[in-house]
Design a protein around this motif. Sequence first.
Motif, PDB file in Angstrom:
ATOM      1  N   ASP A   7       0.712  -1.205   0.054  1.00 53.95           N
ATOM      2  CA  ASP A   7       0.077   0.097  -0.078  1.00 53.95           C
ATOM      3  C   ASP A   7       0.694   1.367   0.018  1.00 53.95           C
ATOM      4  O   ASP A   7       0.368   2.342   0.392  1.00 53.95           O
ATOM      5  N   SER A   8       1.929   1.205  -0.578  1.00 55.07           N
ATOM      6  CA  SER A   8       2.887   2.459  -0.535  1.00 55.07           C
ATOM      7  C   SER A   8       3.343   2.901  -1.953  1.00 55.07           C
ATOM      8  O   SER A   8       3.569   4.064  -2.035  1.00 55.07           O
ATOM      9  N   ASN A   9       3.238   2.076  -2.866  1.00 54.97           N
ATOM     10  CA  ASN A   9       3.690   2.341  -4.014  1.00 54.97           C
ATOM     11  C   ASN A   9       5.293   2.743  -4.150  1.00 54.97           C
ATOM     12  O   ASN A   9       5.742   3.446  -5.147  1.00 54.97           O
ATOM     13  N   CYS A  10       5.790   2.263  -3.295  1.00 56.48           N
ATOM     14  CA  CYS A  10       7.333   2.418  -3.237  1.00 56.48           C
ATOM     15  C   CYS A  10       7.925   0.677  -3.730  1.00 56.48           C
ATOM     16  O   CYS A  10       7.570  -0.279  -3.120  1.00 56.48           O
ATOM     17  N   PHE A  11       8.717   0.794  -4.512  1.00 62.47           N
ATOM     18  CA  PHE A  11       9.258  -0.562  -5.191  1.00 62.47           C
ATOM     19  C   PHE A  11      10.879  -0.505  -4.693  1.00 62.47           C
ATOM     20  O   PHE A  11      11.629   0.403  -4.798  1.00 62.47           O
ATOM     21  N   PHE A  12      11.148  -1.774  -4.665  1.00 61.54           N
ATOM     22  CA  PHE A  12      12.558  -2.393  -4.236  1.00 61.54           C
ATOM     23  C   PHE A  12      12.868  -3.367  -5.223  1.00 61.54           C
ATOM     24  O   PHE A  12      12.255  -3.826  -5.610  1.00 61.54           O
ATOM     25  N   ALA A  13      14.264  -3.450  -5.240  1.00 64.43           N
ATOM     26  CA  ALA A  13      14.779  -4.629  -6.132  1.00 64.43           C
ATOM     27  C   ALA A  13      15.055  -5.779  -4.772  1.00 64.43           C
ATOM     28  O   ALA A  13      15.600  -5.559  -3.674  1.00 64.43           O
ATOM     29  N   LEU A  14      14.581  -6.845  -5.040  1.00 64.49           N
ATOM     30  CA  LEU A  14      14.944  -8.096  -3.912  1.00 64.49           C
ATOM     31  C   LEU A  14      15.929  -8.988  -4.595  1.00 64.49           C
ATOM     32  O   LEU A  14      15.707  -9.463  -5.623  1.00 64.49           O
ATOM     33  N   LYS A  15      17.183  -9.058  -4.215  1.00 69.89           N
ATOM     34  CA  LYS A  15      18.198  -9.910  -4.799  1.00 69.89           C
ATOM     35  C   LYS A  15      18.391 -10.962  -3.812  1.00 69.89           C
ATOM     36  O   LYS A  15      18.628 -10.893  -2.674  1.00 69.89           O
ATOM     37  N   ILE A  16      17.826 -12.147  -4.331  1.00 70.25           N
ATOM     38  CA  ILE A  16      17.916 -13.289  -3.632  1.00 70.25           C
ATOM     39  C   ILE A  16      18.829 -14.512  -4.077  1.00 70.25           C
ATOM     40  O   ILE A  16      19.103 -14.726  -5.465  1.00 70.25           O
TER      41      ILE A  16
END
Length: 93
Positions: A7-16
């Motif tokens: 619910d924030s419209n904030c995107f991140f990259a998740l490197k797994i």
Amino acid sequence: MDAELIDSNCFFALKILDNELLCLKKKATRAQTEREILQLLDHPFLPTLFSHFTTDKFSCLVIEYCPSGDLHVLRQKQSNKRFSEQASQVLCC
């Protein structure tokens, strides 16, 4: 993988990273060095590391989302695997 804070419209990259695979390919030290460098540096050409965590199976980096994609993949597609001066100027602007 891209991720969104709910619910924030904030995107991140998740490197797994798969810990077992890192050990098999002898790249665990490289992955740790990447994390340490991202923690230490604040530079406009490097994504910001927001957080990192490790489970029994995975090591994860939560980093700034860069909508242009993976720079390494883009570099691999260039002739001689290098960016031309003109391409570098476009990337930096």
